[in-house]
Design a protein around this motif. Structure first.
Motif, short mmCIF file in Angstrom:
data_model
loop_
_atom_site.label_atom_id
_atom_site.label_comp_id
_atom_site.label_asym_id
_atom_site.label_seq_id
_atom_site.Cartn_x
_atom_site.Cartn_y
_atom_site.Cartn_z
N TRP A 30 0.83 -1.27 0.02
CA TRP A 30 0.08 -0.16 -0.03
C TRP A 30 0.81 1.17 -0.01
O TRP A 30 0.41 2.19 -0.63
N SER A 33 2.52 1.68 -3.56
CA SER A 33 1.57 2.14 -4.68
C SER A 33 1.13 3.54 -4.18
O SER A 33 1.30 4.55 -4.94
N LYS A 34 0.92 3.98 -3.01
CA LYS A 34 0.67 5.27 -2.83
C LYS A 34 1.82 6.46 -3.10
O LYS A 34 1.48 7.47 -3.50
N ASN A 37 2.11 6.84 -7.00
CA ASN A 37 1.15 7.47 -7.50
C ASN A 37 1.31 9.10 -7.24
O ASN A 37 1.10 9.94 -8.17
N ASP A 128 -5.20 7.89 -9.31
CA ASP A 128 -6.17 6.75 -8.82
C ASP A 128 -5.30 5.45 -8.46
O ASP A 128 -4.82 4.75 -9.50
N GLU A 129 -5.29 5.10 -7.29
CA GLU A 129 -4.46 3.93 -6.78
C GLU A 129 -4.99 2.48 -7.10
O GLU A 129 -4.30 1.67 -7.07
N THR A 130 -6.27 2.61 -7.39
CA THR A 130 -6.89 1.09 -7.80
C THR A 130 -6.72 1.02 -9.22
O THR A 130 -6.82 -0.21 -9.55
N ASP A 132 -4.61 0.39 -12.78
CA ASP A 132 -3.72 -0.42 -13.33
C ASP A 132 -2.65 0.34 -14.07
O ASP A 132 -1.74 0.08 -14.84
#
Length: 227
Positions: A30, A33-34, A37, A128-130, A132
């Motif tokens: 997490w 990814s954060k 982004n 948008d972290e969700t 791909d």
């Protein structure tokens, strides 16, 4: 009974180790990814598409489409264009793809939230972290209207490779942790059960002989006599 206690202690150590390492893995994924982004959006907004660059693109676009694409190609290094990241020029009317720096035209980019923002004349930098992918959309205006959109899209392949490497190390740490937890659980369970076994044996012998025996408990071996 004592075997059951021993297995429960071992299971507790194993579950504790697995729970901790799972939490570390999820939290690390997490966090990575954060970070990627947020870093992508900040680089595009603050370091890449500066006022000077946007001004040069708009001046070139007012001259001709080819002049604008030449200016855009000159900034390809600043935009970080590689096999994982591509830049496109979209139409300011319907967001159709007009140009690609690599020369490979996409089949379907779709209409993302950032493209919609650029169509309305605003910079699209929402992360948008969700999704791909990571994307960024900058409107290029001529005569006060959005004529083109510079659209940058990153496939997140680099981020996934970093995450895969970290998760691999976490998995190796989990295996080592399981071995250590089993060893420590076994030692601790033996240490806790040994005086209980000694107490049970003493009590059994006292019942068999019908004697008021003293039970020796602990390291000091002081006898304890039943009432």
């Amino acid at each position: 009974m004592f075997k059951s206690i021993q297995w429960r202690i071992l299971t507790l150590f194993i579950l504790l180790t697995v729970s901790v390492m799972t939490f570390v893995g999820v939290f690390s994924s997490w966090g990575i990814s954060k970070y990627y982004n947020r870093q992508f959006a900040e680089d595009m907004t603050k370091n890449t598409f500066t006022d000077t660059m946007v001004s040069q693109l708009e001046q070139a676009a007012a001259s001709s489409f080819d002049d604008m694409t030449k200016v855009l190609s000159a900034f390809s290094v600043r935009m970080g264009i590689d096999s994982y990241r591509e830049a496109y020029v979209l139409s300011g009317d319907d967001a159709s793809c007009l140009y690609s720096i690599s020369g490979k035209m996409p089949e379907n980019l779709g209409i993302t939230e950032n493209i919609i923002a650029a169509l309305s004349g605003k910079t699209g930098s929402n992360a948008d972290e969700t999704a791909d992918y990571m994307d960024f959309a900058m409107p290029v205006k001529t005569n006060g209207r959005v004529s083109y959109i510079i659209y940058v899209r990153d496939s997140k392949v680099e981020m996934y490779e970093v995450m895969k490497s970290i998760l691999k190390n976490i998995f190796l740490a989990l295996l080592i942790g399981l071995v250590i937890s089993v060893f420590l659980g076994f030692v601790l369970s033996k240490t806790l059960i040994r005086p209980l076994v000694r107490l049970e044996n003493s009590a059994t012998q006292g019942q068999l002989h019908g004697q008021d025996q003293g039970f020796r408990i602990g390291r000091d071996r002081k006898p304890y006599r039943g009432v």
